[in-house]
Design a protein around this motif. Structure first.
Motif, PDB file in Angstrom:
ATOM      1  N   GLU A  61      38.074  48.788  32.150  1.00 45.62           N
ATOM      2  CA  GLU A  61      39.018  49.357  33.173  1.00 45.62           C
ATOM      3  C   GLU A  61      38.761  50.117  34.216  1.00 45.62           C
ATOM      4  N   ASN A  62      37.695  51.024  33.978  1.00 47.34           N
ATOM      5  CA  ASN A  62      37.058  51.898  35.150  1.00 47.34           C
ATOM      6  C   ASN A  62      36.116  51.480  35.971  1.00 47.34           C
ATOM      7  N   MET A  63      35.784  50.070  35.800  1.00 47.21           N
ATOM      8  CA  MET A  63      34.727  49.454  36.884  1.00 47.21           C
ATOM      9  C   MET A  63      35.752  48.897  37.887  1.00 47.21           C
ATOM     10  N   VAL A  64      36.154  49.676  38.991  1.00 47.06           N
ATOM     11  CA  VAL A  64      36.820  49.157  40.118  1.00 47.06           C
ATOM     12  C   VAL A  64      35.995  48.071  40.786  1.00 47.06           C
ATOM     13  N   LEU A  65      34.804  48.287  40.998  1.00 49.79           N
ATOM     14  CA  LEU A  65      33.808  47.093  41.781  1.00 49.79           C
ATOM     15  C   LEU A  65      34.124  45.755  41.079  1.00 49.79           C
TER      16      LEU A  65
END
Length: 301
Positions: free
Chosen positions: A189-193
C-alpha cells in the motif's frame, strides 16, 4: 435528429449491400452483401427491435466475419493514372471536403444544441455535396468509392462499436473491482510509484486488449485510479484522470483493435504490411507512457 443520422447511415449501408449482391465479380458477394445488410438494419431499426434480436444479429455479423465470407469486388473505380491526373488539376481543392467535416462538426456541437454526432453526420453529408461539385462527379461515383473503402476495411469498420459494448459489459461485470483486489494483493500500500506504474501500464494494456481507451478508463480507473491513487494516497484527481486517459491512448497506438487509427490508414495507404502503422508507433507510445508515469508521480501527490 440523431436517429435520422443513424437511419441515413443505415440506408447507405443497405445501398452497399445491394451493390455487393449484384457484384458478380466478387466471389464472396453473398457474404459481403449479408454483412452490410444486417449492419444497416441495426442502424435503421435499432431503436425499435428488441435487444435480443440485435444480439442475434451481432452474432450473425461475427459468424460472417470470422468465417471469411467477405471479399473484395469490382467498384468501377478509376485507375491510378487517372487519379493522379485529376489530382494534379484539382490540387489543394481536394482537401476542402476533408476540412468541412471536422470544422462543421465542431461548429455544430459548439454553437447549437444538436451535439457532436449530429454535427458529424450533417458535416459529412455537406462534404459529399462539396466533393461532387469540386470533382464534377456523379453521386454514383461517391457510392462506388464508399463501398470500395468500406470493403477494404472489412469487418474492422464495426470494431469500435463492439469494443464500446465490451467495455460496458466489463464494467457491469465488476472487472474493475477484481482488478483492484489483484493489485492490492500484489503491491504494498505505501509504494505510490508502483501504484502509479500499475495504473498507467494497466490503462495501456487494457486499451491494447480492448482497442478503446474510454472503455479501459472505466475499468482501470474504477479498479486502481480512484481507490488506490485518489482515495488511499490522496492524489490529485484531475491530474490522475487526464494522464490515465493519455496512457490509454499510448495503448491505442500499439493495437490493431483500434481499427480507426491503425487498420484504416493502412488500408487507405494500401500498405503491404497492414501492421506497419503500429510498428512505427510502438516506440513513441512507450516514451509517452514513461512521461505520463513521471509527471503523475511528481505532480499528483
Amino acid at each position: 435528429m440523431l436517429e435520422y443520422i443513424y437511419q441515413t447511415t443505415g440506408l447507405l449501408l443497405l445501398a452497399f449491400s445491394l451493390q455487393s449482391f449484384l457484384d458478380k465479380q466478387n466471389p464472396k458477394r453473398i457474404g459481403s452483401g449479408l454483412f452490410w445488410l444486417i449492419y444497416g438494419i441495426t442502424f435503421i431499426f435499432g431503436a425499435m427491435i428488441p435487444h435480443w434480436v440485435t444480439g442475434v444479429m451481432v452474432l450473425m455479423l461475427t459468424a460472417l466475419a470470422a468465417g471469411g465470407f467477405m471479399g473484395i469486388g469490382n467498384y468501377g473505380t478509376t485507375s491510378d493514372e487517372e487519379r493522379t491526373e485529376t489530382a494534379s488539376v484539382l490540387k489543394n481543392k481536394l482537401f476542402v471536403p476533408a476540412v468541412i467535416v471536422p470544422v462543421g462538426t465542431v461548429a455544430i456541437s459548439q454553437f447549437t444544441s444538436l451535439g457532436a454526432l449530429v454535427g458529424l453526420g450533417v458535416s459529412s453529408i455537406a462534404a459529399i455535396f462539396v466533393a461532387l461539385m469540386i470533382t464534377k462527379s456523379r453521386p454514383m461515383h461517391s457510392l462506388n468509392e464508399g463501398r470500395r473503402l468500406i470493403d477494404s476495411i472489412g469487418w474492422a469498420a464495426i470494431l469500435s462499436q463492439f469494443l464500446a459494448a465490451l467495455g460496458f459489459l466489463f464494467n457491469q461485470a465488476g472487472v474493475g473491482d477484481t482488478v483492484a483486489q489483484i493489485v492490492k494483493m500484489m503491491i504494498p500500500e505505501n509504494m505510490v510509484l508502483v501504484n502509479v506504474i500499475a495504473y498507467c501500464a494497466g490503462m495501456m494494456i487494457f486499451t491494447v486488449v480492448m482497442g478503446n481507451a474510454f472503455a479501459a478508463f472505466a475499468v482501470i480507473t474504477t479498479g486502481i485510479g480512484i481507490p488506490l491513487l485518489i482515495v488511499e494516497h490522496g492524489g490529485n484527481a484531475a491530474i490522475i484522470g487526464v494522464l490515465g486517459m493519455l496512457s490509454g491512448y499510448c495503448g491505442t497506438l500499439m493495437t490493431p483493435m483500434a481499427a480507426n487509427f491503425n487498420v484504416v490508414p493502412a488500408a487507405l495507404l494500401e500498405l503491404k504490411n497492414k501492421h506497419h502503422v503500429i510498428l512505427m508507433q510502438v516506440m513513441p507510445g512507450m516514451v509517452v507512457l514513461m512521461f505520463n508515469i513521471f509527471v503523475m508521480y511528481t505532480f499528483a501527490f
